[in-house]
Design a protein around this motif. Structure first.
Motif, PDB file in Angstrom:
ATOM      1  N   ALA A   1      43.873  43.801  10.054  1.00 13.67           N
ATOM      2  CA  ALA A   1      43.404  44.057   8.789  1.00 13.67           C
ATOM      3  C   ALA A   1      43.757  45.395   7.974  1.00 13.67           C
ATOM      4  CB  ALA A   1      41.597  44.653   8.939  1.00 13.67           C
ATOM      5  N   GLY A   2      44.802  46.076   8.851  1.00 12.80           N
ATOM      6  CA  GLY A   2      45.626  47.302   8.147  1.00 12.80           C
ATOM      7  C   GLY A   2      45.108  48.459   8.662  1.00 12.80           C
ATOM      8  N   LYS A   3      44.680  48.512   9.912  1.00 12.52           N
ATOM      9  CA  LYS A   3      44.148  49.782  10.335  1.00 12.52           C
ATOM     10  C   LYS A   3      45.232  50.747  10.372  1.00 12.52           C
ATOM     11  CE  LYS A   3      42.105  47.690  13.719  1.00 12.52           C
ATOM     12  NZ  LYS A   3      42.260  46.389  12.994  1.00 12.52           N
ATOM     13  N   SER A   4      46.092  50.394  11.013  1.00 13.40           N
ATOM     14  CA  SER A   4      47.286  51.463  11.450  1.00 13.40           C
ATOM     15  C   SER A   4      48.074  51.952   9.971  1.00 13.40           C
ATOM     16  CB  SER A   4      48.418  50.933  12.252  1.00 13.40           C
ATOM     17  OG  SER A   4      47.688  50.553  13.485  1.00 13.40           O
ATOM     18  N   THR A   5      48.278  50.607   9.052  1.00 11.69           N
ATOM     19  CA  THR A   5      48.678  51.200   7.741  1.00 11.69           C
ATOM     20  C   THR A   5      47.849  52.226   7.237  1.00 11.69           C
ATOM     21  OG1 THR A   5      49.653  48.829   7.556  1.00 11.69           O
ATOM     22  CG2 THR A   5      49.509  50.149   5.624  1.00 11.69           C
ATOM     23  N   ALA A   6      46.430  52.011   7.041  1.00  9.05           N
ATOM     24  CA  ALA A   6      45.643  53.008   6.293  1.00  9.05           C
ATOM     25  C   ALA A   6      45.721  54.383   7.054  1.00  9.05           C
ATOM     26  CB  ALA A   6      44.356  52.461   6.580  1.00  9.05           C
ATOM     27  N   MET A   7      45.825  54.531   8.460  1.00  9.09           N
ATOM     28  CA  MET A   7      46.068  55.690   8.954  1.00  9.09           C
ATOM     29  C   MET A   7      47.266  56.239   8.740  1.00  9.09           C
ATOM     30  SD  MET A   7      45.643  56.685  12.931  1.00  9.09           S
ATOM     31  CE  MET A   7      47.540  57.016  13.628  1.00  9.09           C
ATOM     32  N   LEU A   8      48.598  55.627   8.619  1.00 10.11           N
ATOM     33  CA  LEU A   8      49.706  56.090   8.267  1.00 10.11           C
ATOM     34  C   LEU A   8      49.643  56.599   6.854  1.00 10.11           C
ATOM     35  CD1 LEU A   8      52.044  53.851  10.127  1.00 10.11           C
ATOM     36  CD2 LEU A   8      51.434  56.017  10.837  1.00 10.11           C
ATOM     37  N   GLN A   9      48.843  56.180   5.964  1.00  3.67           N
ATOM     38  CA  GLN A   9      48.938  56.485   4.699  1.00  3.67           C
ATOM     39  C   GLN A   9      48.140  57.780   4.394  1.00  3.67           C
ATOM     40  OE1 GLN A   9      50.206  55.084   1.659  1.00  3.67           O
ATOM     41  NE2 GLN A   9      49.778  56.953   0.880  1.00  3.67           N
ATOM     42  N   VAL A  10      47.042  57.982   5.192  1.00  7.88           N
ATOM     43  CA  VAL A  10      46.231  59.195   5.268  1.00  7.88           C
ATOM     44  C   VAL A  10      47.065  60.378   5.612  1.00  7.88           C
ATOM     45  CG1 VAL A  10      44.243  60.187   6.301  1.00  7.88           C
ATOM     46  CG2 VAL A  10      44.101  57.962   5.503  1.00  7.88           C
ATOM     47  N   ALA A  11      47.700  60.177   6.756  1.00 13.89           N
ATOM     48  CA  ALA A  11      48.453  61.236   7.155  1.00 13.89           C
ATOM     49  C   ALA A  11      49.492  61.711   6.096  1.00 13.89           C
ATOM     50  CB  ALA A  11      49.337  60.661   8.537  1.00 13.89           C
ATOM     51  N   HIS A  12      50.248  60.561   5.640  1.00 15.60           N
ATOM     52  CA  HIS A  12      51.151  60.840   4.433  1.00 15.60           C
ATOM     53  C   HIS A  12      50.594  61.586   3.327  1.00 15.60           C
ATOM     54  CE1 HIS A  12      54.561  60.231   1.534  1.00 15.60           C
ATOM     55  NE2 HIS A  12      53.601  59.906   0.857  1.00 15.60           N
ATOM     56  N   ASN A  13      49.436  61.298   2.869  1.00 18.51           N
ATOM     57  CA  ASN A  13      48.646  61.956   2.004  1.00 18.51           C
ATOM     58  C   ASN A  13      48.479  63.601   2.265  1.00 18.51           C
ATOM     59  OD1 ASN A  13      48.573  59.685   0.618  1.00 18.51           O
ATOM     60  ND2 ASN A  13      46.799  59.152   0.885  1.00 18.51           N
ATOM     61  N   TYR A  14      48.140  63.705   3.593  1.00 18.88           N
ATOM     62  CA  TYR A  14      47.801  65.038   3.892  1.00 18.88           C
ATOM     63  C   TYR A  14      49.182  65.823   3.886  1.00 18.88           C
ATOM     64  CZ  TYR A  14      42.748  65.071   5.289  1.00 18.88           C
ATOM     65  OH  TYR A  14      41.477  65.060   5.386  1.00 18.88           O
ATOM     66  N   GLU A  15      50.198  65.346   4.533  1.00 18.03           N
ATOM     67  CA  GLU A  15      51.260  66.039   4.857  1.00 18.03           C
ATOM     68  C   GLU A  15      51.932  66.244   3.326  1.00 18.03           C
ATOM     69  OE1 GLU A  15      52.177  64.639   9.363  1.00 18.03           O
ATOM     70  OE2 GLU A  15      52.910  63.256   7.647  1.00 18.03           O
ATOM     71  N   GLU A  16      51.843  65.242   2.399  1.00 15.97           N
ATOM     72  CA  GLU A  16      52.352  65.480   1.173  1.00 15.97           C
ATOM     73  C   GLU A  16      51.692  66.861   0.383  1.00 15.97           C
ATOM     74  OE1 GLU A  16      53.969  62.176  -1.995  1.00 15.97           O
ATOM     75  OE2 GLU A  16      51.862  62.211  -1.845  1.00 15.97           O
ATOM     76  N   GLN A  17      50.565  67.056   0.664  1.00 14.00           N
ATOM     77  CA  GLN A  17      50.089  68.341   0.281  1.00 14.00           C
ATOM     78  C   GLN A  17      50.372  69.671   1.039  1.00 14.00           C
ATOM     79  OE1 GLN A  17      48.843  68.351  -2.863  1.00 14.00           O
ATOM     80  NE2 GLN A  17      49.234  66.038  -2.784  1.00 14.00           N
ATOM     81  N   GLY A  18      51.237  69.672   1.964  1.00 15.89           N
ATOM     82  CA  GLY A  18      51.638  70.808   2.988  1.00 15.89           C
ATOM     83  C   GLY A  18      50.702  70.928   3.973  1.00 15.89           C
ATOM     84  N   GLN A  19      49.760  69.916   4.343  1.00 15.28           N
ATOM     85  CA  GLN A  19      48.653  70.163   5.310  1.00 15.28           C
ATOM     86  C   GLN A  19      49.096  69.565   6.729  1.00 15.28           C
ATOM     87  OE1 GLN A  19      44.661  69.730   4.063  1.00 15.28           O
ATOM     88  NE2 GLN A  19      45.183  69.795   1.954  1.00 15.28           N
TER      89      GLN A  19
END
Length: 183
Positions: free
Chosen positions: A13-31
């Motif tokens: 269902a895309g669980k790993s994709t969703a997790m990688l996207q969340v990580a990217h979003n945090y890291e893009e904000q320097g977190q």
């Protein structure tokens, strides 16, 4: 206030994709985030989260001995893939981490196995998570998939065996409840 989140679905269902996207979003904000997956999941190599769409990333692994309260410094978010393989005490640690240290914890995993039985980690996540979300997937008949079916090399359904058998599309497929019971 930080929370323990459980985002579950049937296979694919895309669980790993969703997790990688969340990580990217945090890291893009320097977190800073920390990502984990189960050490026993070696489909793409130990310590790798890989989406069927292609994105992948090296991550830390958890085993039965991982103590999340001792191992986690202050981070913006803790992300865990294959969370069905967590032990009940580890789920409690993650809940405590969110509640007492203010670290959001987002767990991605399966709710049930190929027989429709809950994984112990998932059962505890359903009990303790502050926020539960189902990621949607589709059965071959077009209805919402909520179950997992294990298949052999010829695509025939397997109806007995150990709860844990690591595999991907060659070993599992998602199904709606009606198709799960019809086979």
């Amino acid at each position: 206030m930080a929370k323990l989140y459980f985002r579950y679905s049937a296979m694919n269902a895309g669980k790993s994709t969703a997790m990688l996207q969340v990580a990217h979003n945090y890291e893009e904000q320097g977190q800073q985030v920390r990502l984990y997956t189960a050490a026993i999941d070696n489909r793409y190599g130990v310590g790798r989260v890989t989406s069927r769409l292609g994105p992948q990333r090296a991550v830390e692994v958890f085993t039965a001995d991982t103590d999340f309260l001792a191992d986690i410094p202050k981070v913006a978010c803790l992300l865990i893939d294959e969370s069905q393989f967590l032990s009940p005490p580890q789920v409690r640690q993650l809940h405590q981490l969110a509640q007492t240290r203010g670290v959001p914890v987002i767990c991605y995993g399966l709710r049930t196995d190929f027989l429709g039985e809950p994984f112990p980690g998932s059962a505890y996540l359903l009990a303790l998570a502050d926020d539960i979300e189902e990621l949607k997937n589709i059965c071959t008949c077009g209805k919402k998939a909520t179950m997992n079916i294990r298949v052999d090399a010829q695509g025939k359904r397997i109806k007995e065996g150990e709860q844990i058998s690591i595999g991907g599309n060659e070993s599992y497929r998602q199904a709606c409840g009606r198709c799960f019971y019809a086979e």
